[in-house]
Design a protein around this motif. Structure first.
Motif: not given
Length: 58
Positions: A35-39, A26, A49-54
């Protein structure tokens, strides 16, 4: 990433899914990751799984 190209990526512990495929980015190269965006979208034959940046990162 070009289709068929293999690279190592680091992900949260998802157990041991077989056939894990990085299906979609993405973000674009050189994007600032907030932090928190779907990437990324990771898939197997039975789930996705859609992963978010931590953390924030470039």
């Amino acid at each position: 990433m070009k289709k068929g190209k293999v690279e190592t990526i680091y992900s949260p512990n998802l157990g041991n899914p077989k056939g894990l495929i990085l299906s979609k980015w993405y973000i674009e190269p050189d994007d600032l990751i907030k932090q928190g965006i779907l990437f990324v979208l990771l898939k197997t034959k039975i789930s996705a799984w859609n992963l978010k940046a931590f953390i924030a990162e470039k």
